[in-house]
Design a protein around this motif. Sequence first.
Motif, PDB file in Angstrom:
ATOM      1  N   TRP A 156      11.210  12.798  15.531  1.00 28.32           N
ATOM      2  CA  TRP A 156      12.005  12.245  16.591  1.00 28.32           C
ATOM      3  C   TRP A 156      12.370  13.619  17.650  1.00 28.32           C
ATOM      4  CZ3 TRP A 156      16.381   8.177  15.806  1.00 28.32           C
ATOM      5  CH2 TRP A 156      15.838   6.953  15.311  1.00 28.32           C
ATOM      6  N   LYS A 157      12.509  14.751  16.966  1.00 29.42           N
ATOM      7  CA  LYS A 157      12.599  15.999  17.871  1.00 29.42           C
ATOM      8  C   LYS A 157      11.286  16.537  18.700  1.00 29.42           C
ATOM      9  CE  LYS A 157      16.918  17.125  15.396  1.00 29.42           C
ATOM     10  NZ  LYS A 157      17.685  16.404  16.419  1.00 29.42           N
ATOM     11  N   ALA A 158      10.277  16.438  17.562  1.00 28.67           N
ATOM     12  CA  ALA A 158       8.753  17.206  18.166  1.00 28.67           C
ATOM     13  C   ALA A 158       8.212  16.425  18.941  1.00 28.67           C
ATOM     14  CB  ALA A 158       7.938  17.571  16.828  1.00 28.67           C
ATOM     15  N   ALA A 159       8.302  15.103  19.172  1.00 22.86           N
ATOM     16  CA  ALA A 159       7.586  14.250  19.937  1.00 22.86           C
ATOM     17  C   ALA A 159       7.934  14.540  21.233  1.00 22.86           C
ATOM     18  CB  ALA A 159       7.277  12.825  19.440  1.00 22.86           C
ATOM     19  N   PRO A 160       9.226  14.150  21.787  1.00 21.33           N
ATOM     20  CA  PRO A 160       9.412  14.567  22.994  1.00 21.33           C
ATOM     21  C   PRO A 160       9.471  15.821  23.651  1.00 21.33           C
ATOM     22  CG  PRO A 160      11.382  13.825  21.927  1.00 21.33           C
ATOM     23  CD  PRO A 160      10.243  13.624  20.971  1.00 21.33           C
ATOM     24  N   ALA A 161       9.477  16.737  22.561  1.00 20.90           N
ATOM     25  CA  ALA A 161       9.543  18.165  22.971  1.00 20.90           C
ATOM     26  C   ALA A 161       8.090  18.482  23.314  1.00 20.90           C
ATOM     27  CB  ALA A 161      10.087  19.099  21.924  1.00 20.90           C
ATOM     28  N   LEU A 162       7.142  18.308  22.399  1.00 17.39           N
ATOM     29  CA  LEU A 162       5.736  18.646  22.589  1.00 17.39           C
ATOM     30  C   LEU A 162       5.125  17.841  23.683  1.00 17.39           C
ATOM     31  CD1 LEU A 162       4.368  19.320  19.114  1.00 17.39           C
ATOM     32  CD2 LEU A 162       5.804  20.661  20.526  1.00 17.39           C
ATOM     33  N   ALA A 163       5.493  16.682  24.078  1.00 18.17           N
ATOM     34  CA  ALA A 163       4.926  15.709  24.926  1.00 18.17           C
ATOM     35  C   ALA A 163       5.329  16.358  26.281  1.00 18.17           C
ATOM     36  CB  ALA A 163       5.476  14.371  25.092  1.00 18.17           C
ATOM     37  N   CYS A 164       6.385  17.106  26.533  1.00  7.33           N
ATOM     38  CA  CYS A 164       6.790  17.561  27.843  1.00  7.33           C
ATOM     39  C   CYS A 164       6.382  18.951  27.873  1.00  7.33           C
ATOM     40  CB  CYS A 164       8.322  17.650  27.755  1.00  7.33           C
ATOM     41  SG  CYS A 164       9.187  16.140  27.937  1.00  7.33           S
ATOM     42  N   GLU A 461      18.203  10.924  21.977  1.00 12.84           N
ATOM     43  CA  GLU A 461      16.661  10.889  21.497  1.00 12.84           C
ATOM     44  C   GLU A 461      16.116   9.590  21.818  1.00 12.84           C
ATOM     45  OE1 GLU A 461      17.340  12.468  17.317  1.00 12.84           O
ATOM     46  OE2 GLU A 461      16.556  14.424  18.314  1.00 12.84           O
ATOM     47  N   ASN A 462      14.744   9.599  21.634  1.00 14.03           N
ATOM     48  CA  ASN A 462      13.957   8.420  21.608  1.00 14.03           C
ATOM     49  C   ASN A 462      14.119   7.849  23.194  1.00 14.03           C
ATOM     50  OD1 ASN A 462      13.424   8.704  19.229  1.00 14.03           O
ATOM     51  ND2 ASN A 462      14.618   6.843  18.560  1.00 14.03           N
ATOM     52  N   SER A 463      12.863   7.080  23.721  1.00 19.33           N
ATOM     53  CA  SER A 463      13.011   6.470  24.907  1.00 19.33           C
ATOM     54  C   SER A 463      12.701   7.522  26.199  1.00 19.33           C
ATOM     55  CB  SER A 463      14.321   5.715  25.317  1.00 19.33           C
ATOM     56  OG  SER A 463      15.242   6.756  25.780  1.00 19.33           O
ATOM     57  N   LEU A 464      12.770   7.042  27.451  1.00 20.96           N
ATOM     58  CA  LEU A 464      12.434   7.594  28.259  1.00 20.96           C
ATOM     59  C   LEU A 464      13.455   8.776  28.811  1.00 20.96           C
ATOM     60  CD1 LEU A 464      11.392   5.201  31.069  1.00 20.96           C
ATOM     61  CD2 LEU A 464       9.943   7.204  30.514  1.00 20.96           C
ATOM     62  N   ALA A 465      14.652   8.413  27.976  1.00 21.25           N
ATOM     63  CA  ALA A 465      15.960   9.317  28.318  1.00 21.25           C
ATOM     64  C   ALA A 465      15.700  10.564  27.794  1.00 21.25           C
ATOM     65  CB  ALA A 465      17.257   8.665  27.614  1.00 21.25           C
ATOM     66  N   ALA A 466      14.907  10.613  26.574  1.00 19.04           N
ATOM     67  CA  ALA A 466      14.689  12.153  25.831  1.00 19.04           C
ATOM     68  C   ALA A 466      13.898  13.057  26.630  1.00 19.04           C
ATOM     69  CB  ALA A 466      14.013  11.845  24.641  1.00 19.04           C
ATOM     70  N   ILE A 467      13.239  12.514  27.746  1.00 17.52           N
ATOM     71  CA  ILE A 467      12.299  13.512  28.402  1.00 17.52           C
ATOM     72  C   ILE A 467      13.172  14.414  29.370  1.00 17.52           C
ATOM     73  CG2 ILE A 467      10.738  13.541  30.601  1.00 17.52           C
ATOM     74  CD1 ILE A 467       9.655  12.375  27.975  1.00 17.52           C
ATOM     75  N   GLN A 468      14.246  13.814  29.586  1.00 18.30           N
ATOM     76  CA  GLN A 468      15.267  14.696  30.663  1.00 18.30           C
ATOM     77  C   GLN A 468      15.648  15.927  29.822  1.00 18.30           C
ATOM     78  OE1 GLN A 468      17.606  11.393  31.840  1.00 18.30           O
ATOM     79  NE2 GLN A 468      19.491  12.560  31.520  1.00 18.30           N
ATOM     80  N   HIS A 469      15.910  15.545  28.659  1.00 15.41           N
ATOM     81  CA  HIS A 469      16.577  16.579  27.642  1.00 15.41           C
ATOM     82  C   HIS A 469      15.456  17.611  27.199  1.00 15.41           C
ATOM     83  CE1 HIS A 469      20.216  14.294  27.709  1.00 15.41           C
ATOM     84  NE2 HIS A 469      19.530  13.354  27.199  1.00 15.41           N
ATOM     85  N   TYR A 470      14.326  17.446  27.601  1.00 11.83           N
ATOM     86  CA  TYR A 470      13.241  18.642  27.084  1.00 11.83           C
ATOM     87  C   TYR A 470      12.517  19.014  28.510  1.00 11.83           C
ATOM     88  CZ  TYR A 470      14.172  17.826  22.117  1.00 11.83           C
ATOM     89  OH  TYR A 470      14.681  17.706  20.908  1.00 11.83           O
ATOM     90  N   THR A 471      12.995  18.606  29.642  1.00 11.90           N
ATOM     91  CA  THR A 471      12.304  19.449  30.789  1.00 11.90           C
ATOM     92  C   THR A 471      13.437  20.068  31.582  1.00 11.90           C
ATOM     93  OG1 THR A 471      12.498  17.106  31.789  1.00 11.90           O
ATOM     94  CG2 THR A 471      10.384  17.845  30.782  1.00 11.90           C
ATOM     95  N   GLN A 472      13.025  20.649  32.514  1.00 14.60           N
ATOM     96  CA  GLN A 472      14.082  21.374  33.794  1.00 14.60           C
ATOM     97  C   GLN A 472      13.325  20.676  34.841  1.00 14.60           C
ATOM     98  OE1 GLN A 472      14.517  25.248  33.021  1.00 14.60           O
ATOM     99  NE2 GLN A 472      12.458  25.702  32.421  1.00 14.60           N
TER     100      GLN A 472
END
Length: 487
Positions: A156-164, A461-472
């Motif tokens: 749940w942590k790695a997937a959005p982090a790496l996708a970004c 975590e999860n969903s589109l919302a996670a993207i904003q937490h792994y990007t600037q």
Amino acid sequence: MVYTQFINGEVTKGSKGNSWVNYNPANNAPLGEIYQATDDEIDAAVNSSEKAFQIWKTKTGAERGRVLINAANILRSKLQQIALLETQDVGKPIAESLAVDISSAADALEYFGGMAAGIHGEFFDLKNAFGYTRREPLGICAGIGAWNYPIQIAAWKAAPALACGNSMIFKPSELTPVTALELAKAFMEAGAPAGLFNVVQGDGKVGARLVDHPRIAKVSLTGSVATGKKIFAGAASQLKQVTLELGGKSPLIIFDDADLQNAVSAAMLANFYTQGEVCSNGTRVFVQRKIFDSFLKQLKERTEKIRIGDPTDPDTQMGAVISKAHLEKIIRFIDSGKSSGARLLTGGIKPEKDFKGKDISSGNFLSPAIFTDCNDSMEICKEEIFGPVLSILSFDSEEEVIDRANDTPFGLSAGVFTNDIKRGHRVIHQLQAGTCWINNYNITPIELPFGGYKQSGQGRENSLAAIQHYTQLKSVYVELGNVESPY
Ligand code: NAD
């Protein structure tokens, strides 16, 4: 077996400076030895993550997504093997590891893998100019996990982090070192650059080193509120971004028009899945007075039929709690419930035999406990127990139950059972919780944001919302005319 670090694409030999034994909760037999990461190993992990980040951030979203989806397929192809490892490490029933833990990790990789190509900024028409934004990665992110869902938390942590476009150093709980290493191997096999997902083993000291490390840009924790506060304070000194997924004492409210059978099923799911070691559990079950007795009767009957036993047996429905120390902590809470005047309706004892008559006395087993005659001020109704202990509270009116449900510093989850559609939404909208259910409980599809209000967390975590937490977000202004200068 020795559990060491996974750095730069390889399991390290490790050095036996600080080490401890990892036990199987079902029989307290040693599974292996954990070698805590040394400071040099942590620095090596950071160096390798930095190199991987420089490669990874130049890939297109589609290229990154392909690696994540490959990793999801690899996990699914090893479902039986990884589920068994998880069950031996955590003590949860194999039926759960097979149905939920590994698949939920794969779902996250697939979901964010599919999304990676679609991560984009925005365009703005301006006067004689235009502007656009870019969602850029943060750099090296640290993930720190709890022991109840080890591979799911890591994914749940790695997937959005790496996708970004970030790289990640993950530290599993010191009690569950095993399956984060399987995830690391899956990423390598899937085509990730070496160092994209490194694993360091260790306790809170290693976690704190990651939080303090000046080259780590962000920390995402799944753990207790107490640890969340320490990490928040540690990250504040460098104004690092944090995501905190913390504990709770969530309410599950059953109105008298609810479908009784479903409400009882949900109350059991909300308290006894994974031996009650679930952060979002609805441990304060508020039942409207009119149905109180019939609810209790059915709940008791069905709870007493839960099959406790060897977690590797596919028929087992409840396994062993994580450690002897945790079992003792849960028993202390049960004693506190009894001495404060609550009535232990069933359970709360350490069984000697499982449902097949097998001796399980050496494991950390506990029969599911139901307390009645509770009130809101009892310790068992206020503190997170993180074990199979359910407290039932009665209520009369909607207004009353909303006030009582919200009277807690936690705010992770809440559930409402009613067949009145208007009441269901009206009540949920007034509950102070980040993750809510109407007529179900503890369902966490990857499409929906997951996280807490109040002291239960920061970020989602999860969903589109996670993207904003792994990007600037970078804003770019582009001039199409001349520079208007007063000079
Ligand atoms: P914990 O807080 O003791 O440990 C969590 C992790 O933090 C471990 O890896 C630990 O080594 C690390 N850690 C401890 N001290 C640290 C420090 N000072 N700096 C950095 N890292 C540190 O929690 P636990 O006992 O492993 O897990 C149970 C808790 O986790 C419960 O409160 C539960 O509700 C919560 N939890 C929350 C979620 C969620 O998504 N909200 C999910 C699962 C578990």
